[in-house]
Scaffold this active site. Sequence first.
Site, PDB file in Angstrom:
ATOM      1  N   ASP A   1       0.810  -1.217   0.000  1.00 52.57           N
ATOM      2  CA  ASP A   1       0.000   0.000   0.000  1.00 52.57           C
ATOM      3  C   ASP A   1       0.844   1.269   0.000  1.00 52.57           C
ATOM      4  O   ASP A   1       2.066   1.229   0.198  1.00 52.57           O
ATOM      5  CB  ASP A   1      -0.969  -0.004   1.198  1.00 52.57           C
ATOM      6  CG  ASP A   1      -0.335  -0.511   2.486  1.00 52.57           C
ATOM      7  OD1 ASP A   1       0.900  -0.490   2.595  1.00 52.57           O
ATOM      8  OD2 ASP A   1      -1.085  -0.925   3.385  1.00 52.57           O
TER       9      ASP A   1
ATOM     10  N   ASP B   1      -7.614  -2.191  13.984  1.00 50.98           N
ATOM     11  CA  ASP B   1      -8.998  -2.520  13.602  1.00 50.98           C
ATOM     12  C   ASP B   1      -9.068  -3.819  12.780  1.00 50.98           C
ATOM     13  O   ASP B   1     -10.087  -4.117  12.172  1.00 50.98           O
ATOM     14  CB  ASP B   1      -9.639  -1.360  12.828  1.00 50.98           C
ATOM     15  CG  ASP B   1      -8.916  -1.042  11.510  1.00 50.98           C
ATOM     16  OD1 ASP B   1      -7.976  -1.785  11.123  1.00 50.98           O
ATOM     17  OD2 ASP B   1      -9.288  -0.051  10.857  1.00 50.98           O
TER      18      ASP B   1
ATOM     19  N   HIS C   1      -7.202  -4.596  10.128  1.00 47.44           N
ATOM     20  CA  HIS C   1      -6.938  -4.508   8.680  1.00 47.44           C
ATOM     21  C   HIS C   1      -5.647  -5.224   8.288  1.00 47.44           C
ATOM     22  O   HIS C   1      -4.705  -5.306   9.078  1.00 47.44           O
ATOM     23  CB  HIS C   1      -6.948  -3.057   8.177  1.00 47.44           C
ATOM     24  CG  HIS C   1      -5.835  -2.170   8.650  1.00 47.44           C
ATOM     25  ND1 HIS C   1      -6.013  -0.858   9.019  1.00 47.44           N
ATOM     26  CD2 HIS C   1      -4.503  -2.393   8.807  1.00 47.44           C
ATOM     27  CE1 HIS C   1      -4.868  -0.322   9.360  1.00 47.44           C
ATOM     28  NE2 HIS C   1      -3.928  -1.239   9.244  1.00 47.44           N
TER      29      HIS C   1
ATOM     30  N   GLU D   1      -9.791  -1.774   5.238  1.00 52.53           N
ATOM     31  CA  GLU D   1     -10.441  -1.373   6.483  1.00 52.53           C
ATOM     32  C   GLU D   1     -11.742  -2.165   6.686  1.00 52.53           C
ATOM     33  O   GLU D   1     -12.240  -2.809   5.752  1.00 52.53           O
ATOM     34  CB  GLU D   1     -10.731   0.132   6.420  1.00 52.53           C
ATOM     35  CG  GLU D   1      -9.486   1.013   6.315  1.00 52.53           C
ATOM     36  CD  GLU D   1      -8.719   1.157   7.635  1.00 52.53           C
ATOM     37  OE1 GLU D   1      -8.581   0.164   8.383  1.00 52.53           O
ATOM     38  OE2 GLU D   1      -8.219   2.264   7.903  1.00 52.53           O
TER      39      GLU D   1
HETATM   40  C1  F6R Z   1       1.372  -1.341   6.059  1.00 54.58           C
HETATM   41  C2  F6R Z   1       0.156  -2.113   6.190  1.00 54.58           C
HETATM   42  C3  F6R Z   1      -0.660  -2.088   7.449  1.00 54.58           C
HETATM   43  C4  F6R Z   1       0.181  -2.311   8.707  1.00 54.58           C
HETATM   44  C5  F6R Z   1      -0.688  -2.214   9.953  1.00 54.58           C
HETATM   45  C6  F6R Z   1       0.102  -2.376  11.220  1.00 54.58           C
HETATM   46  O1  F6R Z   1       1.940  -1.532   4.790  1.00 54.58           O
HETATM   47  O2  F6R Z   1      -0.196  -2.777   5.275  1.00 54.58           O
HETATM   48  O3  F6R Z   1      -1.663  -3.067   7.373  1.00 54.58           O
HETATM   49  O4  F6R Z   1       0.775  -3.572   8.636  1.00 54.58           O
HETATM   50  O5  F6R Z   1      -1.342  -0.975   9.971  1.00 54.58           O
HETATM   51  O6  F6R Z   1       1.002  -1.323  11.352  1.00 54.58           O
HETATM   52  P1  F6R Z   1       2.126  -1.350  12.481  1.00 54.58           P
HETATM   53  O7  F6R Z   1       3.024  -2.465  12.154  1.00 54.58           O
HETATM   54  O8  F6R Z   1       2.817  -0.020  12.367  1.00 54.58           O
HETATM   55  O9  F6R Z   1       1.423  -1.541  13.769  1.00 54.58           O
END
Ligand code: F6R
Length: 259
Positions: A67, A136, A138, A143
Amino acid sequence: MEVIICGSYDELSKLAAQAVAEVVRNKPNAVIGLATGSSPLGLYKELARMNKEDGLDFSQVTSFNLDEYVGIGPEHEQSYRRFMNENLFEGINIDIAKTNVPDGLADDYEGFCKAYEDKIAAAGGIDVQVLGIGSDGHIGFNEPGDSLASRTHTVTLTEGTIDDNTRFFQKKEDVPIYACTMGVGTVLDARKCVLVATGKGKAKPVAAMIEGPITSMCTASALQMHNDTQVFLDEEAAGALKFADYYRWIQENKPNAPK
Ligand code: F6R
Protein backbone atom coordinates in the site's frame (compact mmCIF):
# COMPACT_ATOMS: atom_id res chain seq x y z
CA MET A 1 -3.33 -20.70 10.08
CA GLU A 2 -0.18 -21.71 11.90
CA VAL A 3 0.20 -19.66 15.08
CA ILE A 4 3.71 -19.33 16.50
CA ILE A 5 3.90 -17.65 19.90
CA CYS A 6 7.40 -16.35 20.64
CA GLY A 7 9.16 -15.18 23.78
CA SER A 8 10.14 -11.80 22.36
CA TYR A 9 9.86 -9.46 19.39
CA ASP A 10 13.42 -10.33 18.50
CA GLU A 11 12.61 -14.03 18.35
CA LEU A 12 9.43 -13.59 16.29
CA SER A 13 11.28 -11.32 13.86
CA LYS A 14 14.03 -13.90 13.38
CA LEU A 15 11.59 -16.78 12.86
CA ALA A 16 9.47 -14.76 10.42
CA ALA A 17 12.62 -13.74 8.53
CA GLN A 18 13.63 -17.41 8.28
CA ALA A 19 10.23 -18.20 6.73
CA VAL A 20 10.71 -15.49 4.10
CA ALA A 21 14.35 -16.47 3.54
CA GLU A 22 13.39 -20.09 2.93
CA VAL A 23 11.15 -19.01 0.05
CA VAL A 24 13.95 -16.91 -1.46
CA ARG A 25 16.51 -19.72 -1.05
CA ASN A 26 14.21 -22.22 -2.76
CA LYS A 27 13.34 -19.79 -5.55
CA PRO A 28 16.04 -17.15 -6.15
CA ASN A 29 13.72 -15.16 -8.46
CA ALA A 30 10.87 -15.21 -5.93
CA VAL A 31 8.23 -12.49 -5.87
CA ILE A 32 7.83 -11.12 -2.37
CA GLY A 33 5.00 -8.95 -1.04
CA LEU A 34 6.00 -6.42 1.59
CA ALA A 35 4.37 -4.35 4.32
CA THR A 36 5.44 -1.12 5.99
CA GLY A 37 4.78 -0.07 9.61
CA SER A 38 6.59 -0.89 12.83
CA SER A 39 5.80 -4.60 13.03
CA PRO A 40 8.10 -5.94 10.25
CA LEU A 41 11.10 -3.73 11.12
CA GLY A 42 12.84 -6.55 13.03
CA LEU A 43 12.12 -8.99 10.22
CA TYR A 44 13.67 -6.59 7.67
CA LYS A 45 16.70 -6.05 9.89
CA GLU A 46 17.18 -9.80 10.06
CA LEU A 47 16.81 -10.19 6.27
CA ALA A 48 19.50 -7.52 5.83
CA ARG A 49 21.75 -9.39 8.27
CA MET A 50 21.17 -12.66 6.39
CA ASN A 51 22.00 -10.88 3.13
CA LYS A 52 25.31 -9.58 4.53
CA GLU A 53 26.39 -12.53 6.68
CA ASP A 54 24.67 -15.66 5.33
CA GLY A 55 24.72 -14.90 1.60
CA LEU A 56 20.93 -14.67 1.25
CA ASP A 57 20.70 -13.34 -2.29
CA PHE A 58 17.99 -10.89 -3.39
CA SER A 59 19.51 -9.98 -6.75
CA GLN A 60 16.79 -11.77 -8.74
CA VAL A 61 13.91 -11.03 -6.37
CA THR A 62 10.95 -8.84 -7.35
CA SER A 63 8.89 -7.10 -4.67
CA PHE A 64 5.44 -5.55 -4.46
CA ASN A 65 4.38 -3.44 -1.50
CA LEU A 66 0.89 -3.65 -0.13
CA ASP A 67 0.00 0.00 0.00
CA GLU A 68 0.79 3.70 -0.16
CA TYR A 69 -0.89 6.90 0.97
CA VAL A 70 -2.67 8.83 -1.76
CA GLY A 71 -1.28 12.34 -2.21
CA ILE A 72 2.23 11.52 -1.01
CA GLY A 73 5.15 11.30 -3.44
CA PRO A 74 8.18 9.00 -3.16
CA GLU A 75 10.36 11.78 -1.72
CA HIS A 76 7.93 12.54 1.13
CA GLU A 77 9.36 11.64 4.55
CA GLN A 78 6.41 9.39 5.32
CA SER A 79 6.01 7.78 1.91
CA TYR A 80 6.05 4.02 1.98
CA ARG A 81 8.52 4.04 -0.92
CA ARG A 82 10.96 5.95 1.27
CA PHE A 83 10.22 3.69 4.24
CA MET A 84 11.06 0.61 2.16
CA ASN A 85 14.22 2.13 0.71
CA GLU A 86 15.49 3.07 4.16
CA ASN A 87 14.36 0.02 6.11
CA LEU A 88 15.01 -2.79 3.66
CA PHE A 89 16.04 -2.09 0.08
CA GLU A 90 19.21 -0.13 0.91
CA GLY A 91 20.27 -2.95 3.26
CA ILE A 92 20.00 -5.84 0.79
CA ASN A 93 21.22 -6.51 -2.75
CA ILE A 94 17.80 -6.19 -4.39
CA ASP A 95 17.65 -4.48 -7.79
CA ILE A 96 15.69 -1.30 -7.00
CA ALA A 97 14.12 -1.46 -10.49
CA LYS A 98 12.46 -4.72 -9.44
CA THR A 99 10.81 -3.13 -6.36
CA ASN A 100 7.24 -1.88 -6.66
CA VAL A 101 5.31 0.38 -4.30
CA PRO A 102 1.88 1.74 -5.26
CA ASP A 103 2.04 5.25 -6.69
CA GLY A 104 0.87 7.87 -4.20
CA LEU A 105 0.50 10.42 -6.97
CA ALA A 106 -1.29 8.49 -9.74
CA ASP A 107 -3.52 10.60 -12.03
CA ASP A 108 -5.89 7.76 -12.72
CA TYR A 109 -6.22 5.30 -9.83
CA GLU A 110 -8.59 2.97 -11.65
CA GLY A 111 -5.98 2.48 -14.37
CA PHE A 112 -3.11 2.37 -11.89
CA CYS A 113 -4.74 -0.29 -9.68
CA LYS A 114 -5.49 -2.52 -12.65
CA ALA A 115 -1.92 -2.12 -13.93
CA TYR A 116 -0.54 -3.02 -10.46
CA GLU A 117 -2.61 -6.23 -10.45
CA ASP A 118 -1.48 -7.01 -14.01
CA LYS A 119 2.16 -6.46 -13.04
CA ILE A 120 1.86 -8.86 -10.09
CA ALA A 121 0.29 -11.47 -12.38
CA ALA A 122 2.94 -10.93 -15.08
CA ALA A 123 5.66 -11.48 -12.45
CA GLY A 124 4.10 -14.89 -11.74
CA GLY A 125 2.14 -13.97 -8.58
CA ILE A 126 3.40 -13.40 -5.06
CA ASP A 127 5.34 -16.27 -3.50
CA VAL A 128 5.39 -14.90 0.03
CA GLN A 129 3.49 -11.93 1.42
CA VAL A 130 4.67 -10.16 4.58
CA LEU A 131 1.81 -8.66 6.61
CA GLY A 132 1.17 -6.68 9.78
CA ILE A 133 -2.27 -6.17 11.30
CA GLY A 134 -3.95 -2.88 12.16
CA SER A 135 -5.68 -2.31 15.49
CA ASP A 136 -9.00 -2.52 13.60
CA GLY A 137 -7.98 -5.85 12.08
CA HIS A 138 -6.94 -4.51 8.68
CA ILE A 139 -4.37 -6.14 6.41
CA GLY A 140 -2.86 -3.80 3.85
CA PHE A 141 -5.22 -0.85 4.22
CA ASN A 142 -8.32 -3.02 3.83
CA GLU A 143 -10.44 -1.37 6.48
CA PRO A 144 -13.55 -2.85 8.15
CA GLY A 145 -16.26 -3.38 5.57
CA ASP A 146 -13.88 -3.67 2.62
CA SER A 147 -14.75 -6.62 0.39
CA LEU A 148 -12.93 -9.85 1.18
CA ALA A 149 -12.71 -10.37 -2.59
CA SER A 150 -11.21 -6.94 -3.31
CA ARG A 151 -8.30 -6.34 -5.65
CA THR A 152 -5.94 -3.35 -5.59
CA HIS A 153 -8.08 -0.27 -4.96
CA THR A 154 -8.24 3.07 -3.21
CA VAL A 155 -9.72 3.26 0.25
CA THR A 156 -10.76 5.88 2.79
CA LEU A 157 -8.86 5.25 6.02
CA THR A 158 -10.79 4.99 9.28
CA GLU A 159 -10.25 7.65 11.90
CA GLY A 160 -8.72 4.94 14.12
CA THR A 161 -6.06 4.14 11.49
CA ILE A 162 -5.38 7.85 11.04
CA ASP A 163 -4.96 8.15 14.84
CA ASP A 164 -2.63 5.12 14.90
CA ASN A 165 -0.47 6.59 12.14
CA THR A 166 -0.37 10.13 13.50
CA ARG A 167 2.76 9.05 15.41
CA PHE A 168 4.69 9.16 12.12
CA PHE A 169 3.50 12.66 11.15
CA GLN A 170 3.72 16.06 12.87
CA LYS A 171 -0.02 16.21 13.50
CA LYS A 172 -3.20 14.27 12.77
CA GLU A 173 -4.25 16.68 10.00
CA ASP A 174 -1.11 15.74 8.04
CA VAL A 175 -2.09 12.05 7.76
CA PRO A 176 -3.67 11.39 4.36
CA ILE A 177 -7.22 10.08 4.52
CA TYR A 178 -6.97 8.02 1.33
CA ALA A 179 -4.66 5.17 0.46
CA CYS A 180 -4.11 2.75 -2.40
CA THR A 181 -3.90 -0.87 -1.26
CA MET A 182 -3.72 -4.39 -2.60
CA GLY A 183 -7.10 -5.98 -1.95
CA VAL A 184 -7.83 -8.85 0.40
CA GLY A 185 -8.31 -11.00 -2.70
CA THR A 186 -4.85 -9.97 -3.92
CA VAL A 187 -3.34 -10.99 -0.56
CA LEU A 188 -5.20 -14.31 -0.53
CA ASP A 189 -3.69 -15.14 -3.94
CA ALA A 190 -0.17 -15.08 -2.43
CA ARG A 191 1.20 -18.63 -2.14
CA LYS A 192 2.32 -18.03 1.42
CA CYS A 193 1.59 -15.32 4.00
CA VAL A 194 3.77 -14.38 6.97
CA LEU A 195 2.05 -12.07 9.45
CA VAL A 196 3.88 -10.48 12.37
CA ALA A 197 2.26 -8.78 15.36
CA THR A 198 3.70 -7.46 18.59
CA GLY A 199 2.45 -5.76 21.75
CA LYS A 200 -0.78 -5.74 23.70
CA GLY A 201 -2.41 -3.24 21.32
CA LYS A 202 -2.62 -6.09 18.81
CA ALA A 203 -4.12 -8.70 21.15
CA LYS A 204 -7.75 -7.99 20.21
CA PRO A 205 -7.38 -7.83 16.42
CA VAL A 206 -5.10 -10.90 16.49
CA ALA A 207 -7.74 -12.90 18.41
CA ALA A 208 -10.43 -11.70 15.98
CA MET A 209 -8.27 -12.70 13.02
CA ILE A 210 -7.47 -16.20 14.30
CA GLU A 211 -10.47 -17.18 16.41
CA GLY A 212 -13.26 -14.84 15.34
CA PRO A 213 -15.70 -15.33 12.50
CA ILE A 214 -14.56 -14.63 8.95
CA THR A 215 -15.92 -11.15 8.45
CA SER A 216 -15.14 -8.01 6.50
CA MET A 217 -15.32 -6.24 9.88
CA CYS A 218 -11.85 -7.73 10.49
CA THR A 219 -10.34 -8.14 7.03
CA ALA A 220 -7.40 -10.13 8.44
CA SER A 221 -9.90 -12.89 9.34
CA ALA A 222 -10.01 -13.73 5.61
CA LEU A 223 -6.61 -15.37 6.18
CA GLN A 224 -8.53 -18.26 7.74
CA MET A 225 -9.34 -19.12 4.11
CA HIS A 226 -5.66 -19.15 3.11
CA ASN A 227 -3.94 -22.51 3.24
CA ASP A 228 -0.38 -21.42 4.04
CA THR A 229 -0.36 -18.57 6.53
CA GLN A 230 2.05 -18.36 9.44
CA VAL A 231 1.34 -15.86 12.21
CA PHE A 232 4.29 -14.89 14.42
CA LEU A 233 3.28 -13.29 17.73
CA ASP A 234 4.87 -12.23 20.96
CA GLU A 235 3.17 -13.12 24.27
CA GLU A 236 1.42 -9.75 24.45
CA ALA A 237 -0.04 -9.93 20.96
CA ALA A 238 -1.14 -13.51 21.77
CA GLY A 239 -2.70 -12.32 25.04
CA ALA A 240 -6.39 -12.63 24.02
CA LEU A 241 -6.19 -16.02 22.27
CA LYS A 242 -8.45 -18.64 23.84
CA PHE A 243 -6.54 -21.54 22.28
CA ALA A 244 -3.03 -20.22 22.97
CA ASP A 245 -2.07 -23.39 24.86
CA TYR A 246 -3.15 -25.53 21.93
CA TYR A 247 -1.06 -23.43 19.49
CA ARG A 248 1.94 -23.88 21.81
CA TRP A 249 1.22 -27.63 22.04
CA ILE A 250 1.18 -27.88 18.24
CA GLN A 251 4.60 -26.19 18.01
CA GLU A 252 6.06 -28.35 20.80
CA ASN A 253 4.95 -31.52 19.04
CA LYS A 254 5.67 -30.35 15.52
CA PRO A 255 8.96 -32.26 15.10
CA ASN A 256 7.11 -35.59 15.44
CA ALA A 257 3.99 -34.68 13.46
CA PRO A 258 3.15 -36.97 10.52
CA LYS A 259 4.11 -35.46 7.20
C1 F6R B 1 1.37 -1.34 6.06
C2 F6R B 1 0.16 -2.11 6.19
C3 F6R B 1 -0.66 -2.09 7.45
C4 F6R B 1 0.18 -2.31 8.71
C5 F6R B 1 -0.69 -2.21 9.95
C6 F6R B 1 0.10 -2.38 11.22
O1 F6R B 1 1.94 -1.53 4.79
O2 F6R B 1 -0.20 -2.78 5.28
O3 F6R B 1 -1.66 -3.07 7.37
O4 F6R B 1 0.77 -3.57 8.64
O5 F6R B 1 -1.34 -0.97 9.97
O6 F6R B 1 1.00 -1.32 11.35
P1 F6R B 1 2.13 -1.35 12.48
O7 F6R B 1 3.02 -2.46 12.15
O8 F6R B 1 2.82 -0.02 12.37
O9 F6R B 1 1.42 -1.54 13.77
